[in-house]
Design a protein around this motif. Structure first.
Motif, mmCIF file in Angstrom:
data_model
loop_
_atom_site.group_PDB
_atom_site.id
_atom_site.type_symbol
_atom_site.label_atom_id
_atom_site.label_comp_id
_atom_site.label_asym_id
_atom_site.label_seq_id
_atom_site.Cartn_x
_atom_site.Cartn_y
_atom_site.Cartn_z
ATOM 1 N N ALA A 52 -16.181 -4.827 -4.652
ATOM 2 C CA ALA A 52 -17.463 -4.627 -3.966
ATOM 3 C C ALA A 52 -18.107 -3.302 -4.365
ATOM 4 O O ALA A 52 -19.321 -3.224 -4.526
ATOM 5 C CB ALA A 52 -17.270 -4.689 -2.455
ATOM 6 N N ARG A 53 -17.298 -2.283 -4.537
ATOM 7 C CA ARG A 53 -17.844 -0.991 -4.978
ATOM 8 C C ARG A 53 -18.379 -1.094 -6.400
ATOM 9 O O ARG A 53 -19.460 -0.597 -6.710
ATOM 10 C CB ARG A 53 -16.751 0.083 -4.955
ATOM 11 N N THR A 54 -17.618 -1.735 -7.276
ATOM 12 C CA THR A 54 -17.969 -1.803 -8.692
ATOM 13 C C THR A 54 -19.157 -2.716 -8.973
ATOM 14 O O THR A 54 -20.088 -2.327 -9.686
ATOM 15 C CB THR A 54 -16.757 -2.279 -9.514
ATOM 16 N N PHE A 55 -19.141 -3.925 -8.426
ATOM 17 C CA PHE A 55 -20.151 -4.913 -8.796
ATOM 18 C C PHE A 55 -21.329 -5.006 -7.830
ATOM 19 O O PHE A 55 -22.407 -5.450 -8.208
ATOM 20 C CB PHE A 55 -19.510 -6.285 -8.979
ATOM 21 N N PHE A 56 -21.133 -4.594 -6.571
ATOM 22 C CA PHE A 56 -22.217 -4.674 -5.600
ATOM 23 C C PHE A 56 -22.692 -3.305 -5.134
ATOM 24 O O PHE A 56 -23.646 -3.194 -4.381
ATOM 25 C CB PHE A 56 -21.800 -5.525 -4.392
ATOM 26 N N HIS A 57 -22.006 -2.244 -5.563
ATOM 27 C CA HIS A 57 -22.380 -0.864 -5.224
ATOM 28 C C HIS A 57 -22.413 -0.643 -3.704
ATOM 29 O O HIS A 57 -23.219 0.120 -3.195
ATOM 30 C CB HIS A 57 -23.722 -0.490 -5.856
ATOM 31 N N LEU A 58 -21.523 -1.350 -2.994
ATOM 32 C CA LEU A 58 -21.446 -1.223 -1.541
ATOM 33 C C LEU A 58 -20.427 -0.160 -1.157
ATOM 34 O O LEU A 58 -19.476 0.100 -1.886
ATOM 35 C CB LEU A 58 -21.074 -2.571 -0.912
ATOM 36 N N ARG A 59 -20.607 0.437 -0.012
ATOM 37 C CA ARG A 59 -19.784 1.560 0.458
ATOM 38 C C ARG A 59 -18.515 1.075 1.158
ATOM 39 O O ARG A 59 -18.275 1.399 2.326
ATOM 40 C CB ARG A 59 -20.602 2.425 1.389
ATOM 41 N N TYR A 60 -17.726 0.320 0.445
ATOM 42 C CA TYR A 60 -16.453 -0.146 0.987
ATOM 43 C C TYR A 60 -15.435 0.983 1.004
ATOM 44 O O TYR A 60 -15.380 1.796 0.084
ATOM 45 C CB TYR A 60 -15.907 -1.305 0.146
ATOM 46 N N GLU A 61 -14.628 1.005 2.072
ATOM 47 C CA GLU A 61 -13.547 1.962 2.231
ATOM 48 C C GLU A 61 -12.277 1.194 2.590
ATOM 49 O O GLU A 61 -12.323 0.260 3.397
ATOM 50 C CB GLU A 61 -13.861 2.960 3.361
ATOM 51 N N HIS A 62 -11.169 1.583 2.013
ATOM 52 C CA HIS A 62 -9.910 0.926 2.345
ATOM 53 C C HIS A 62 -9.437 1.387 3.722
ATOM 54 O O HIS A 62 -9.572 2.555 4.076
ATOM 55 C CB HIS A 62 -8.838 1.211 1.285
ATOM 56 N N ALA A 63 -8.896 0.463 4.490
ATOM 57 C CA ALA A 63 -8.417 0.768 5.836
ATOM 58 C C ALA A 63 -7.207 -0.088 6.172
ATOM 59 O O ALA A 63 -7.042 -1.182 5.630
ATOM 60 C CB ALA A 63 -9.525 0.508 6.854
ATOM 61 N N TYR A 77 -8.806 -5.789 18.048
ATOM 62 C CA TYR A 77 -9.130 -5.456 16.655
ATOM 63 C C TYR A 77 -8.887 -3.970 16.444
ATOM 64 O O TYR A 77 -9.386 -3.141 17.205
ATOM 65 C CB TYR A 77 -10.606 -5.780 16.410
ATOM 66 N N ARG A 78 -8.112 -3.634 15.413
ATOM 67 C CA ARG A 78 -7.786 -2.239 15.133
ATOM 68 C C ARG A 78 -8.056 -1.927 13.670
ATOM 69 O O ARG A 78 -7.811 -2.749 12.797
ATOM 70 C CB ARG A 78 -6.313 -1.978 15.442
ATOM 71 N N SER A 79 -8.535 -0.697 13.445
ATOM 72 C CA SER A 79 -8.843 -0.275 12.087
ATOM 73 C C SER A 79 -8.657 1.232 11.966
ATOM 74 O O SER A 79 -9.096 1.985 12.841
ATOM 75 C CB SER A 79 -10.298 -0.635 11.745
ATOM 76 N N GLN A 80 -8.012 1.644 10.878
ATOM 77 C CA GLN A 80 -7.905 3.067 10.578
ATOM 78 C C GLN A 80 -8.194 3.261 9.101
ATOM 79 O O GLN A 80 -7.411 2.870 8.237
ATOM 80 C CB GLN A 80 -6.535 3.638 10.930
ATOM 81 N N ARG A 81 -9.342 3.859 8.824
ATOM 82 C CA ARG A 81 -9.766 4.106 7.456
ATOM 83 C C ARG A 81 -8.800 5.079 6.792
ATOM 84 O O ARG A 81 -8.320 6.019 7.416
ATOM 85 C CB ARG A 81 -11.173 4.690 7.442
ATOM 86 N N SER A 82 -8.536 4.868 5.518
ATOM 87 C CA SER A 82 -7.688 5.788 4.757
ATOM 88 C C SER A 82 -8.245 7.199 4.882
ATOM 89 O O SER A 82 -9.436 7.424 4.655
ATOM 90 C CB SER A 82 -7.635 5.380 3.289
ATOM 91 N N GLY A 83 -7.397 8.135 5.265
ATOM 92 C CA GLY A 83 -7.799 9.524 5.423
ATOM 93 C C GLY A 83 -8.363 9.868 6.787
ATOM 94 O O GLY A 83 -8.573 11.037 7.089
ATOM 95 N N ALA A 84 -8.620 8.867 7.640
ATOM 96 C CA ALA A 84 -9.149 9.133 8.981
ATOM 97 C C ALA A 84 -8.029 9.613 9.896
ATOM 98 O O ALA A 84 -6.880 9.196 9.761
ATOM 99 C CB ALA A 84 -9.805 7.886 9.566
#
Length: 186
Positions: A52-63, A77-84
């Motif tokens: 998504a980052r490469t082909f759609f230039h969207l601000r995806y973050e791994h979590a 629902y739980r989410s923790q972004r990498s580095g958060a």
């Protein structure tokens, strides 16, 4: 997100299904076409983030993410972004009968968007991508637990304010077309 894949490719086990949490706003391009601008899209599938980052230039973050649904339809629902520093947590249940959003209502403005916008930071180019799906069937939602961490990570001062509007949507099949160079947005 289920069975995410290019139209010419079958779904890939372990890759095509993932969770996503997005922070977005609602914009119009120079031609007046409505769409969404994503401040962030957290995702637990690293391959989807890279594509998504490469082909759609969207601000995806791994979590790290997980979602559990109990027998009463309540979602945890739980989410923790990498580095958060901390995990975000949401608990919600759809409530009431679902229906189509009426044109002219806030719900229609929020959910019936068929275009997304993104920015290639390296080349300083704006892109737009058409999105197609059947109209969403929406309903109210009971949200006893919510979190504003995703707002803070994007630089917003949310001060723990409760959500202004809440609704839930039934799943739809979505087609996203390749991005094209676009003009300005407002």
């Amino acid at each position: 997100m289920r069975d995410v894949r290019p139209a010419w490719c079958p779904a890939i086990p372990g890759v095509s299904d993932f969770l996503e949490l997005n922070l977005r706003t609602y914009v119009f391009d120079e031609q007046g076409r409505p769409g969404v601008w994503f401040y962030s899209l957290d995702c637990n599938q690293w391959f989807a983030v890279k594509l998504a980052r490469t082909f759609f230039h969207l601000r995806y973050e791994h979590a790290k993410m997980r979602a559990q649904v109990d027998g009463n339809g309540r979602v945890d629902y739980r989410s923790q972004r990498s580095g958060a520093a901390r995990e975000s947590r949401f608990r919600y249940t759809a409530s009431g009968a679902s229906g189509l959003a009426e044109p002219g209502t806030l719900e229609f403005f929020l959910v019936e968007r068929y275009r997304l916008f993104s920015h290639d930071v390296r080349r300083h180019r704006l892109f737009t991508g058409r999105v197609w799906h059947e109209p969403y069937r929406i309903t109210g939602a009971n949200v006893p637990l919510w979190d504003d961490e995703v707002l803070q990570l994007s630089g917003f001062d949310s001060r723990g304010r409760a959500p202004d509007h809440i609704c839930a949507a039934e799943p739809v099949h979505v087609r996203i077309f390749p991005p094209e160079r676009g003009g300005g947005i407002r």
